[in-house]
Design a protein around this motif. Structure first.
Motif, mmCIF file in Angstrom:
data_model
loop_
_atom_site.group_PDB
_atom_site.id
_atom_site.type_symbol
_atom_site.label_atom_id
_atom_site.label_comp_id
_atom_site.label_asym_id
_atom_site.label_seq_id
_atom_site.Cartn_x
_atom_site.Cartn_y
_atom_site.Cartn_z
ATOM 1 N N HIS A 1 -12.183 1.423 9.925
ATOM 2 C CA HIS A 1 -10.807 1.877 10.166
ATOM 3 C C HIS A 1 -10.687 2.586 11.512
ATOM 4 O O HIS A 1 -11.507 3.440 11.832
ATOM 5 C CB HIS A 1 -10.366 2.875 9.091
ATOM 6 C CG HIS A 1 -10.517 2.357 7.701
ATOM 7 N ND1 HIS A 1 -9.589 1.528 7.108
ATOM 8 C CD2 HIS A 1 -11.503 2.541 6.781
ATOM 9 C CE1 HIS A 1 -10.000 1.225 5.882
ATOM 10 N NE2 HIS A 1 -11.149 1.830 5.670
ATOM 11 N N ASN B 1 -18.978 11.045 9.217
ATOM 12 C CA ASN B 1 -17.856 10.720 8.333
ATOM 13 C C ASN B 1 -16.635 10.271 9.132
ATOM 14 O O ASN B 1 -15.905 9.373 8.718
ATOM 15 C CB ASN B 1 -17.463 11.939 7.488
ATOM 16 C CG ASN B 1 -18.626 12.445 6.685
ATOM 17 O OD1 ASN B 1 -19.416 13.253 7.183
ATOM 18 N ND2 ASN B 1 -18.781 11.961 5.471
ATOM 19 N N THR C 1 -13.237 5.828 11.046
ATOM 20 C CA THR C 1 -14.029 6.134 9.852
ATOM 21 C C THR C 1 -14.351 4.860 9.083
ATOM 22 O O THR C 1 -13.613 3.871 9.154
ATOM 23 C CB THR C 1 -13.306 7.149 8.930
ATOM 24 O OG1 THR C 1 -14.166 7.476 7.845
ATOM 25 C CG2 THR C 1 -11.995 6.620 8.395
ATOM 26 N N ASP D 1 -14.810 5.299 5.817
ATOM 27 C CA ASP D 1 -14.477 5.774 4.480
ATOM 28 C C ASP D 1 -13.004 5.439 4.184
ATOM 29 O O ASP D 1 -12.099 5.948 4.844
ATOM 30 C CB ASP D 1 -14.722 7.300 4.472
ATOM 31 C CG ASP D 1 -14.452 7.937 3.129
ATOM 32 O OD1 ASP D 1 -13.428 7.602 2.496
ATOM 33 O OD2 ASP D 1 -15.259 8.789 2.718
ATOM 34 N N ASP D 2 -12.782 4.591 3.179
ATOM 35 C CA ASP D 2 -11.414 4.128 2.885
ATOM 36 C C ASP D 2 -10.479 5.281 2.526
ATOM 37 O O ASP D 2 -9.327 5.313 2.940
ATOM 38 C CB ASP D 2 -11.420 3.134 1.706
ATOM 39 C CG ASP D 2 -12.199 1.874 2.042
ATOM 40 O OD1 ASP D 2 -12.408 1.605 3.245
ATOM 41 O OD2 ASP D 2 -12.618 1.173 1.107
ATOM 42 N N GLU D 3 -10.997 6.223 1.740
ATOM 43 C CA GLU D 3 -10.154 7.331 1.298
ATOM 44 C C GLU D 3 -9.748 8.237 2.461
ATOM 45 O O GLU D 3 -8.587 8.621 2.592
ATOM 46 C CB GLU D 3 -10.913 8.166 0.265
ATOM 47 C CG GLU D 3 -10.255 8.194 -1.089
ATOM 48 C CD GLU D 3 -11.174 8.818 -2.122
ATOM 49 O OE1 GLU D 3 -11.241 10.060 -2.172
ATOM 50 O OE2 GLU D 3 -11.850 8.051 -2.839
ATOM 51 N N LEU D 4 -10.748 8.561 3.302
ATOM 52 C CA LEU D 4 -10.442 9.388 4.479
ATOM 53 C C LEU D 4 -9.462 8.660 5.408
ATOM 54 O O LEU D 4 -8.544 9.271 5.966
ATOM 55 C CB LEU D 4 -11.724 9.743 5.243
ATOM 56 C CG LEU D 4 -12.567 10.894 4.702
ATOM 57 C CD1 LEU D 4 -13.866 11.027 5.492
ATOM 58 C CD2 LEU D 4 -11.775 12.215 4.758
ATOM 59 N N GLN E 1 -7.147 6.507 4.670
ATOM 60 C CA GLN E 1 -5.817 6.556 4.067
ATOM 61 C C GLN E 1 -5.185 7.932 4.327
ATOM 62 O O GLN E 1 -4.045 8.056 4.749
ATOM 63 C CB GLN E 1 -5.988 6.297 2.554
ATOM 64 C CG GLN E 1 -4.800 6.611 1.716
ATOM 65 C CD GLN E 1 -3.831 5.432 1.697
ATOM 66 O OE1 GLN E 1 -3.947 4.510 2.499
ATOM 67 N NE2 GLN E 1 -2.850 5.475 0.812
ATOM 68 N N LYS E 2 -5.981 8.979 4.105
ATOM 69 C CA LYS E 2 -5.473 10.337 4.261
ATOM 70 C C LYS E 2 -5.129 10.630 5.726
ATOM 71 O O LYS E 2 -4.092 11.236 6.026
ATOM 72 C CB LYS E 2 -6.553 11.304 3.776
ATOM 73 C CG LYS E 2 -6.060 12.698 3.645
ATOM 74 C CD LYS E 2 -6.892 13.449 2.633
ATOM 75 C CE LYS E 2 -6.424 14.883 2.593
ATOM 76 N NZ LYS E 2 -7.492 15.770 2.130
ATOM 77 N N LYS F 1 3.523 8.586 3.235
ATOM 78 C CA LYS F 1 3.140 7.184 3.089
ATOM 79 C C LYS F 1 4.421 6.376 2.911
ATOM 80 O O LYS F 1 4.640 5.375 3.557
ATOM 81 C CB LYS F 1 2.212 7.019 1.876
ATOM 82 C CG LYS F 1 1.593 5.658 1.779
ATOM 83 C CD LYS F 1 0.294 5.666 0.966
ATOM 84 C CE LYS F 1 0.601 5.778 -0.523
ATOM 85 N NZ LYS F 1 -0.619 5.704 -1.350
#
Ligand SMILES: *Cc1c(COP(=O)(O)O)cnc(C)c1O
Length: 375
Positions: A53, A181, A204, A206-209, A211-212, A222
């Motif tokens: 990402h 990270n 990143t 990390d998918d969650e990071l 998104q945030k 969003k």
């Protein structure tokens, strides 16, 4: 003779038609914010860095701030970074009510000294922000091992090292900014990949990071007008993205031009005892955002004046260690914790470094330096 630190004009002239067309195209489409070029650039940069990402944002300082915001830290939590860096790195920590804990650097590479990181870890330590200063990566093997041991986040400040490779002792190679990270970079015009205004990006895997972070840079929303988080407004505009799309394919050749220039400098200064040329850290490629000498028993101010009289720019990055900055006195640093940074701030001198230098210009610069140093 007039030799500046950076030469953006001649770099532009070589790609003028492409750049001018790209800018006019954005104006023609009037998609100034979040236009196609932003979406395409995001994907192209992710592909170049081999990271999952990329979230573009307004500048490198915002990138660092948003990265920290994404970690849900509490006021008073501690974040470790380097005492020898541009202010933006530690400024964002302090701005969020966190405590910047500074660590001394290695005298040869100017990079955070991993041996000194573990000593400052406390129960409140939550993250490490290594800075890949002047174009080479900090020792990410050591830093990731410490982070794992103490369960810390790692945010890489890659503003000066985009395109550099870190070569792990575990035999993998990754781009600077894609190991921790989160990675943060700047597209300030004089950076190795510079746009024609302000710009930055966050990376990143990390998918969650991811998104945030993409929510945080857009007012915490969003769905339009539904705000889930307290965010900021930080965007890369379409004109800058269009310019970066033209320049990204040249990044490797731009970085190579810097390496060639550094090699010419090294050769010219070899054997001069009063000049320590920049050490190449064996675990990283060097993309020479700066070419920084250490001067031993040389009057730096007088040398800079001598160079200026010959039309040669030079600069001190950085003249004051962060722990001595007025704005940071509230954190009560122990002045004896940073002997290397203190020494470097007295010794360092950066010479012109950009994509437009050639052997002849560098000979002239080096001869002018040596003329003063040996007199
Ligand atoms: C340039 C730079 C930044 C900040 O980038 P901006 O785009 O100017 O906000 C952060 N860290 C380092 C090490 C830098 O060199």
């Amino acid at each position: 003779m007039n030799i500046p630190m950076v030469d953006l004009k001649n770099q532009y002239l070589k790609i003028k038609d492409q750049i001018d067309n790209a800018i006019l195209n954005v104006i023609d489409k009037t998609q100034f914010i979040n236009g196609d070029d932003v979406k395409l650039f995001k994907n192209e940069l992710a592909e170049y860095l081999k990271v999952k990402h990329v979230i573009p944002c307004g500048n490198g300082t915002d990138a660092l701030q948003v990265a920290l915001m994404a970690l849900d830290l509490k006021p008073g939590d501690e974040v470790i970074s380097s005492d020898f860096t541009f202010i933006a790195t530690v400024e964002t920590i302090a701005l969020l009510g966190l405590k910047p804990v500074m660590v001394d650097v290695d005298p040869d590479t100017f990079l955070i000294d991993p041996d000194k990181i573990e000593k400052v870890i406390t129960p409140r330590t939550k993250a490490i922000m290594p800075v890949h200063l002047f174009g080479q990566c900090a020792d990410m093997d050591r830093i990731m091992a410490i982070a794992e041991k103490y369960n810390l986040f790692v945010i890489e400040d890659t503003a000066q090292a985009i395109g550099s490779d870190f070569k792990s002792e575990k035999a993998w190679v990754k781009k600077a900014g894609t190991i921790g990270n989160i990675g943060c970079t700047s597209f300030f015009p004089s950076k190795n990949l510079g746009c024609y205004g302000d710009g930055g990006a966050i990376f990143t895997n990390d998918d969650e990071l991811a998104q945030k972070i993409s929510i945080l840079v857009n007012h915490g929303m969003k769905v339009r007008y539904y705000h889930d988080l307290i965010g900021v407004n930080s965007r890369l505009d379409s004109i800058q993205a269009a310019i970066l799309r033209i320049k990204l394919p040249y990044l490797d050749s731009y970085n190579q031009a810097r390496v060639n220039a550094a090699n010419y400098y090294d050769k010219a200064f070899a054997g001069c005892e009063k000049i320590i040329t920049p050490k190449r850290f064996e675990k990283s490629t060097h993309t020479f955002h700066q070419y920084t000498l250490r001067l031993v028993n040389v009057n730096r101010q007088k040398l800079m004046e001598h160079l200026a009289s010959k039309g040669i720019a030079s600069a001190v990055y950085y003249p004051v260690p962060l722990h001595k900055q007025k704005a940071f006195q509230q954190f009560d640093y122990n002045p004896s914790d940073f002997p290397v940074t203190d020494m470097l701030c007295e010794q360092v001198l950066s010479l012109p470094m950009n994509t437009e230098l050639n052997e002849e210009i560098i000979k002239y610069i080096a001869e002018s330096v040596l003329e003063f140093v040996n007199s």
